[in-house]
Design an enzyme around this catalytic site. Structure first.
Site: not given
Ligand code: CDV
Length: 311
Positions: A47, A124, A169
């Site tokens: 990401e 996202k 993510c």
């Molecule tokens: N970049 C992200 O989406 N990070 C989130 C953190 C903040 C919990 C994740 O789900 O890894």
């Protein structure tokens, strides 16, 4: 008969605020060469691969953050990566901050075929964090300030000889992410992440717990949808802020087949047989035979928790 996609999960170590995109692209090219030498035909980067994880920095005037965004892709800084991919015949996926011509801001990932053509784009969906500066946190996570929720949904593409989907993510923590792709027959989900190694709202939740939740989420998503999952970290300490590693590949049975043990630039290569998805898809997770959608209405009717149906 096997249908092999040899994938490289290309972890990036930390990117400091001061590091240029050109420098990061040079690092990505080095990883691509290593991946090629190890037999990979498809490389997956994290990401927001081109920059530091800038949503940790609060800026009152949001337009002052636009310099972290790409208003075209490829562009001058990333063209060498596209050129190298084409020269090596390497398909790729990477994440970046996207500023559209009409002024929208997204946290985006793309699929690029081995000819260097962008064939897929995912924005996202599940943005974590908050909009305003939060004094109650040990560190800020301002994705909700700088990005809009994605408008793509979770498409699956016929790509690299299989059915490939993307997530980014925080999406990996949500079963809906995988199931929507599972219902399109997905055989490999590729995703990148930037995960702080400590929960900003609970100091006791450190790296061991964070890695546990990460593995749990990816393994459950893989198993319950009989798909490969390739999850790629940006890791290490960026300007004093630590991101966990944990780049891994999970097979369609939910087992981790490889995980990088460090937080530097590095590739994890695995020959994934897409036909390994068939058994799960035809037996316990044969959706057509076993799903009972008449009981799943709340999934789309409710966002948050409401009254219990049994009273
Ligand atoms: N970049 C992200 O989406 N990070 C989130 C953190 C903040 C919990 C994740 O789900 O890894």
């Amino acid at each position: 008969m096997a249908r092999i996609v040899t994938v490289a999960a290309a972890q990036l170590g930390p990117i400091q605020k001061a590091e240029s995109r050109e420098s990061v692209v040079a690092r990505m090219i080095t990883l691509m060469e290593e991946a090629k030498a190890k037999g990979a035909t498809f490389i997956v980067y994290p990401e927001l691969a081109l920059t530091t994880f800038f949503p940790r920095w609060y800026e009152e005037d949001r337009t002052k953050m636009d310099h972290w965004f790409e208003s075209s892709m490829p562009n001058a800084a990333t063209q060498p990566l596209f050129d190298k991919a084409r020269a090596l015949g390497m398909a790729m996926s990477f994440g970046y901050a996207e500023l559209t011509p009409d002024g929208h801001h997204f946290n985006t990932s793309i699929l690029v075929d081995k000819a260097g053509t962008i064939v897929g784009k995912y924005r996202k969906t599940h943005l974590p964090g908050h909009v305003e500066f939060d004094t109650g946190r040990t560190h800020q996570h301002l994705e909700k300030r700088y990005f809009e929720p994605g408008d793509t949904g979770f498409p699956v593409w016929r790509f690299a000889g299989g059915l490939i989907g993307m997530a980014i993510c925080n999406d990996r923590r949500w079963p809906e992410t995988y199931r929507v792709m599972g219902l399109q027959g997905v055989e490999m989900v590729v995703l990148g992440f930037n995960t702080p190694s400590v929960n900003s709202q609970r100091a006791g939740e450190g790296m061991e717990d964070r890695l546990f939740h990460h593995r749990l989420s990816c393994q459950a998503g893989a198993y319950q949808n009989a798909t490969w999952v390739v999850a790629v970290a940006k890791a290490g300490t960026e300007d004093g802020n630590h991101l966990m590693g944990g780049t891994l590949i999970v097979d369609p049975n939910g087992k981790i087949v490889g995980e990088l043990p460090h937080e530097d630039d590095g590739v994890l290569v695995h020959a994934c047989d897409l036909d390994d998805t068939v058994f799960g898809k035809e037996t316990i997770f044969d959706f057509k035979r076993h799903r009972r959608t008449e009981h799943y209405g709340l999934i789309t009717e409710r966002v948050g928790v409401g009254e219990p149906l049994g009273r």
